[in-house]
Scaffold this motif. Structure first.
Motif, PDB file in Angstrom:
ATOM      1  N   LYS A  85     -38.400 -20.704   0.444  1.00  0.00           N
ATOM      2  CA  LYS A  85     -39.238 -19.530   0.158  1.00  0.00           C
ATOM      3  C   LYS A  85     -38.429 -18.249  -0.050  1.00  0.00           C
ATOM      4  N   GLU A  86     -37.465 -17.953   0.830  1.00  0.00           N
ATOM      5  CA  GLU A  86     -36.678 -16.721   0.706  1.00  0.00           C
ATOM      6  C   GLU A  86     -35.898 -16.690  -0.606  1.00  0.00           C
ATOM      7  N   ASP A 110     -36.592 -18.522  -3.369  1.00  0.00           N
ATOM      8  CA  ASP A 110     -37.549 -18.493  -4.481  1.00  0.00           C
ATOM      9  C   ASP A 110     -38.076 -17.077  -4.705  1.00  0.00           C
ATOM     10  N   ASN A 111     -38.362 -16.353  -3.614  1.00  0.00           N
ATOM     11  CA  ASN A 111     -38.846 -14.975  -3.737  1.00  0.00           C
ATOM     12  C   ASN A 111     -37.783 -14.061  -4.339  1.00  0.00           C
ATOM     13  N   ALA A 112     -36.533 -14.226  -3.907  1.00  0.00           N
ATOM     14  CA  ALA A 112     -35.439 -13.406  -4.459  1.00  0.00           C
ATOM     15  C   ALA A 112     -35.259 -13.696  -5.946  1.00  0.00           C
ATOM     16  N   ALA A 126     -37.574 -14.842  -8.044  1.00  0.00           N
ATOM     17  CA  ALA A 126     -38.739 -14.296  -8.758  1.00  0.00           C
ATOM     18  C   ALA A 126     -38.598 -12.787  -8.928  1.00  0.00           C
ATOM     19  N   SER A 127     -38.115 -12.107  -7.904  1.00  0.00           N
ATOM     20  CA  SER A 127     -37.910 -10.660  -7.992  1.00  0.00           C
ATOM     21  C   SER A 127     -36.897 -10.326  -9.078  1.00  0.00           C
ATOM     22  N   GLN A 128     -35.787 -11.079  -9.103  1.00  0.00           N
ATOM     23  CA  GLN A 128     -34.759 -10.844 -10.123  1.00  0.00           C
ATOM     24  C   GLN A 128     -35.301 -11.142 -11.521  1.00  0.00           C
ATOM     25  N   GLY A 177     -38.218 -10.754 -12.562  1.00  0.00           N
ATOM     26  CA  GLY A 177     -39.079  -9.654 -12.958  1.00  0.00           C
ATOM     27  C   GLY A 177     -38.315  -8.492 -13.577  1.00  0.00           C
ATOM     28  N   LYS A 178     -37.021  -8.415 -13.291  1.00  0.00           N
ATOM     29  CA  LYS A 178     -36.169  -7.347 -13.849  1.00  0.00           C
ATOM     30  C   LYS A 178     -35.454  -7.818 -15.109  1.00  0.00           C
ATOM     31  N   SER A 204     -33.948 -11.948 -16.736  1.00  0.00           N
ATOM     32  CA  SER A 204     -33.730 -13.350 -16.403  1.00  0.00           C
ATOM     33  C   SER A 204     -32.264 -13.748 -16.467  1.00  0.00           C
TER      34      SER A 204
END
Length: 147
Positions: free
Chosen positions: A46-47, A49-51, A53-55, A57-58, A60
């Motif tokens: 999870k940690e 995957d979240n990091a 996904a955040s990247q 968003g800025k 790829s």
């Protein structure tokens, strides 16, 4: 005859969940050929995957051919801080194979730049695996290696 390709529907921890073409259920198998990322961390963390996904968003992906970005600069600075004082530069690549390929080119170029001819041999280790690009495969173990 080519080996049958299996469809991975999902992954978690060290397991793959494959589609079963004969039923609606999934077949659970251990990921025994994992890439370096999943071998270290596992799938669906999870940690991480979240990091990611955040990247995403800025941005790829940015090829480092004359370009850079803040996460790369931050990582480079941290790596320089961890190494001896005379190591002040960092080269980032998008894969281990590419890093080996570039290291080979840099080693050859070093001797060319010094005006020394004939330095074209490379040393490797028995059983070594260094990647899937042409140069990286050239320094893999030719007898017992994957390639």
């Amino acid at each position: 005859k080519p080996t049958k390709t299996r469809l991975v529907e999902s992954a978690s921890g060290c397991k793959f969940y494959l589609a079963d073409e004969n039923s609606d259920r999934q077949i659970e198998v251990v990921d025994g050929m994992s890439n370096w990322w999943a071998a270290i961390h596992g799938h669906a963390v999870k940690e991480l995957d979240n990091a990611a996904a955040s990247q995403l968003g800025k941005m790829s992906h940015v090829m480092f051919g004359g370009l850079t970005h803040e996460p790369a600069v931050t990582l480079g600075n941290k790596l320089v801080d961890l190494t001896p004082d005379n190591l002040t530069r960092v080269f980032l690549s998008d894969s281990g194979s590419v890093s080996v390929e570039v290291a080979i080119k840099m080693a050859f170029q070093y001797w060319v730049a010094r005006g020394i001819k004939g330095k074209t041999k490379l040393l490797t280790v028995r059983g070594g695996y260094h990647g899937d690009t042409f140069g990286a495969m050239a320094v893999c173990d030719p007898v017992n290696g994957m390639h």
